[in-house]
Motif scaffolding. Structure first.
Motif, mmCIF file in Angstrom:
data_model
loop_
_atom_site.group_PDB
_atom_site.id
_atom_site.type_symbol
_atom_site.label_atom_id
_atom_site.label_comp_id
_atom_site.label_asym_id
_atom_site.label_seq_id
_atom_site.Cartn_x
_atom_site.Cartn_y
_atom_site.Cartn_z
ATOM 1 N N TYR A 39 0.846 -1.188 0.000
ATOM 2 C CA TYR A 39 0.000 0.000 0.000
ATOM 3 C C TYR A 39 0.888 1.247 0.000
ATOM 4 O O TYR A 39 1.957 1.243 0.604
ATOM 5 C CB TYR A 39 -0.917 0.029 1.230
ATOM 6 N N PRO A 40 0.439 2.327 -0.637
ATOM 7 C CA PRO A 40 1.249 3.549 -0.642
ATOM 8 C C PRO A 40 1.207 4.249 0.705
ATOM 9 O O PRO A 40 0.312 4.029 1.510
ATOM 10 C CB PRO A 40 0.562 4.410 -1.712
ATOM 11 N N LYS A 41 2.196 5.092 0.926
ATOM 12 C CA LYS A 41 2.178 6.027 2.046
ATOM 13 C C LYS A 41 2.064 7.409 1.421
ATOM 14 O O LYS A 41 2.701 7.705 0.420
ATOM 15 C CB LYS A 41 3.473 5.934 2.860
ATOM 16 N N PHE A 159 9.670 28.621 13.043
ATOM 17 C CA PHE A 159 8.899 29.688 12.424
ATOM 18 C C PHE A 159 9.850 30.861 12.162
ATOM 19 O O PHE A 159 10.639 31.212 13.028
ATOM 20 C CB PHE A 159 7.779 30.181 13.355
ATOM 21 N N ALA A 160 9.737 31.447 10.994
ATOM 22 C CA ALA A 160 10.453 32.684 10.714
ATOM 23 C C ALA A 160 9.457 33.824 10.889
ATOM 24 O O ALA A 160 8.317 33.729 10.438
ATOM 25 C CB ALA A 160 11.003 32.667 9.292
ATOM 26 N N ILE A 161 9.890 34.873 11.532
ATOM 27 C CA ILE A 161 8.998 35.993 11.808
ATOM 28 C C ILE A 161 9.308 37.113 10.818
ATOM 29 O O ILE A 161 10.389 37.712 10.861
ATOM 30 C CB ILE A 161 9.159 36.487 13.254
ATOM 31 N N GLY A 162 8.345 37.358 9.913
ATOM 32 C CA GLY A 162 8.501 38.432 8.945
ATOM 33 C C GLY A 162 8.150 39.769 9.565
ATOM 34 O O GLY A 162 8.834 40.758 9.382
ATOM 35 N N ASN A 163 7.053 39.811 10.307
ATOM 36 C CA ASN A 163 6.666 40.950 11.118
ATOM 37 C C ASN A 163 5.728 40.425 12.200
ATOM 38 O O ASN A 163 5.461 39.237 12.269
ATOM 39 C CB ASN A 163 6.047 42.086 10.275
ATOM 40 N N TRP A 164 5.191 41.284 13.023
ATOM 41 C CA TRP A 164 4.405 40.820 14.167
ATOM 42 C C TRP A 164 3.179 40.023 13.762
ATOM 43 O O TRP A 164 2.654 39.240 14.537
ATOM 44 C CB TRP A 164 4.001 42.000 15.046
ATOM 45 N N ASN A 165 2.712 40.154 12.508
ATOM 46 C CA ASN A 165 1.475 39.496 12.086
ATOM 47 C C ASN A 165 1.696 38.538 10.917
ATOM 48 O O ASN A 165 0.738 38.148 10.263
ATOM 49 C CB ASN A 165 0.444 40.571 11.712
ATOM 50 N N ALA A 166 2.933 38.199 10.616
ATOM 51 C CA ALA A 166 3.207 37.322 9.472
ATOM 52 C C ALA A 166 4.378 36.402 9.796
ATOM 53 O O ALA A 166 5.506 36.860 9.939
ATOM 54 C CB ALA A 166 3.506 38.146 8.230
ATOM 55 N N HIS A 167 4.083 35.115 9.904
ATOM 56 C CA HIS A 167 5.102 34.118 10.194
ATOM 57 C C HIS A 167 5.217 33.168 9.011
ATOM 58 O O HIS A 167 4.265 32.981 8.257
ATOM 59 C CB HIS A 167 4.735 33.334 11.459
ATOM 60 N N THR A 168 6.370 32.540 8.871
ATOM 61 C CA THR A 168 6.611 31.577 7.810
ATOM 62 C C THR A 168 7.003 30.252 8.450
ATOM 63 O O THR A 168 7.766 30.232 9.418
ATOM 64 C CB THR A 168 7.742 32.065 6.880
ATOM 65 N N ALA A 169 6.470 29.161 7.907
ATOM 66 C CA ALA A 169 6.803 27.834 8.427
ATOM 67 C C ALA A 169 6.798 26.817 7.289
ATOM 68 O O ALA A 169 6.008 26.937 6.354
ATOM 69 C CB ALA A 169 5.810 27.413 9.501
ATOM 70 N N ASP A 170 7.685 25.857 7.366
ATOM 71 C CA ASP A 170 7.685 24.713 6.459
ATOM 72 C C ASP A 170 7.212 23.506 7.255
ATOM 73 O O ASP A 170 7.819 23.160 8.276
ATOM 74 C CB ASP A 170 9.088 24.437 5.903
ATOM 75 N N ILE A 171 6.134 22.869 6.796
ATOM 76 C CA ILE A 171 5.541 21.740 7.507
ATOM 77 C C ILE A 171 5.565 20.522 6.600
ATOM 78 O O ILE A 171 5.145 20.589 5.445
ATOM 79 C CB ILE A 171 4.084 22.049 7.909
ATOM 80 N N GLU A 172 6.024 19.406 7.129
ATOM 81 C CA GLU A 172 6.032 18.140 6.405
ATOM 82 C C GLU A 172 5.262 17.114 7.232
ATOM 83 O O GLU A 172 5.495 16.983 8.431
ATOM 84 C CB GLU A 172 7.464 17.628 6.192
ATOM 85 N N LEU A 173 4.343 16.386 6.577
ATOM 86 C CA LEU A 173 3.576 15.323 7.222
ATOM 87 C C LEU A 173 3.781 14.031 6.440
ATOM 88 O O LEU A 173 3.931 14.062 5.215
ATOM 89 C CB LEU A 173 2.084 15.660 7.244
ATOM 90 N N VAL A 174 3.747 12.908 7.134
ATOM 91 C CA VAL A 174 3.846 11.601 6.478
ATOM 92 C C VAL A 174 2.774 10.681 7.052
ATOM 93 O O VAL A 174 2.473 10.718 8.254
ATOM 94 C CB VAL A 174 5.254 10.998 6.644
ATOM 95 N N GLU A 175 2.161 9.877 6.182
ATOM 96 C CA GLU A 175 1.104 8.960 6.608
ATOM 97 C C GLU A 175 1.652 7.896 7.545
ATOM 98 O O GLU A 175 2.776 7.418 7.373
ATOM 99 C CB GLU A 175 0.477 8.286 5.386
ATOM 100 N N VAL A 176 0.833 7.525 8.518
ATOM 101 C CA VAL A 176 1.184 6.471 9.472
ATOM 102 C C VAL A 176 0.163 5.359 9.336
ATOM 103 O O VAL A 176 -1.044 5.589 9.434
ATOM 104 C CB VAL A 176 1.152 7.013 10.925
#
Length: 178
Positions: A39-41, A159-176
């Motif tokens: 089965y794929p993940k 999280f990278a903070i661009g300004n007080w109301n704008a954050h940047t994030a890289d999120i990775e999820l993998v099936e379990v």
């Protein structure tokens, strides 16, 4: 954790199925292929640019509660979350909800282990936390919606903070698989 990651956060994710295929190049230029998984993940990733504070808080809370890669949780794959008259699949004597994909005569089945709603065509019942079906007859089908059990693919969530109301994030999820 039998809770779905916020749907607000789920927008922006890309992802899909991943298979594991061993390919050996032969001396004559041909190749030998061997599928390693039945089965794929599925994998998902998102780069959030200018994430608002509520979205940041949702990701941060989920990451802390899941303790990074330790615990799995539900995720709505917006590319593939519905089933209509799909087969039940039996593996080692256990019957699961399934989804079948076809190209010509070739098919691939997917075990559905996080149903959201499920209506069986015949008698039987469904465990909504595992997708296990009891009391169904051969040839029965199901219709409904489903999530995917996933975990974070890293124990570090920056999280990278661009300004007080704008954050940047890289999120990775993998099936379990459960």
């Amino acid at each position: 954790i039998n809770t779905r990651l916020s749907e607000c956060v789920a927008y922006g994710f890309t992802g899909g199925p991943e298979w594991s295929t061993l390919i050996v190049d032969m001396d004559n230029g041909r190749e030998q292929r061997n599928g390693q998984w039945m089965y794929p993940k599925h994998r998902y990733s998102a780069q959030y640019l200018n994430l608002n504070p509520d979205g940041r808080d949702d990701i941060l809370a989920a990451f802390h509660a899941a303790k990074g890669r330790l615990h799995c949780f539900r995720f709505r794959d917006w590319n593939d979350y519905t089933a209509t008259a799909q087969p039940l699949i039996t593996v080692a004597g256990v019957t699961y909800l399934g989804k079948r994909y076809a190209l010509g005569a070739q098919t691939a089945d997917r075990l559905i282990q996080a149903p959201v709603s499920a209506t069986l065509s015949g008698a039987g019942s469904v465990n909504m936390q595992t997708g296990v079906v009891t009391g169904a007859a051969p040839g029965d089908t199901w219709t409904g919606e489903f999530d995917v059990w996933v975990r974070f693919d890293s124990d570090y969530n920056a999280f990278a903070i661009g300004n007080w109301n704008a954050h940047t994030a890289d999120i990775e999820l993998v099936e379990v698989r459960r």
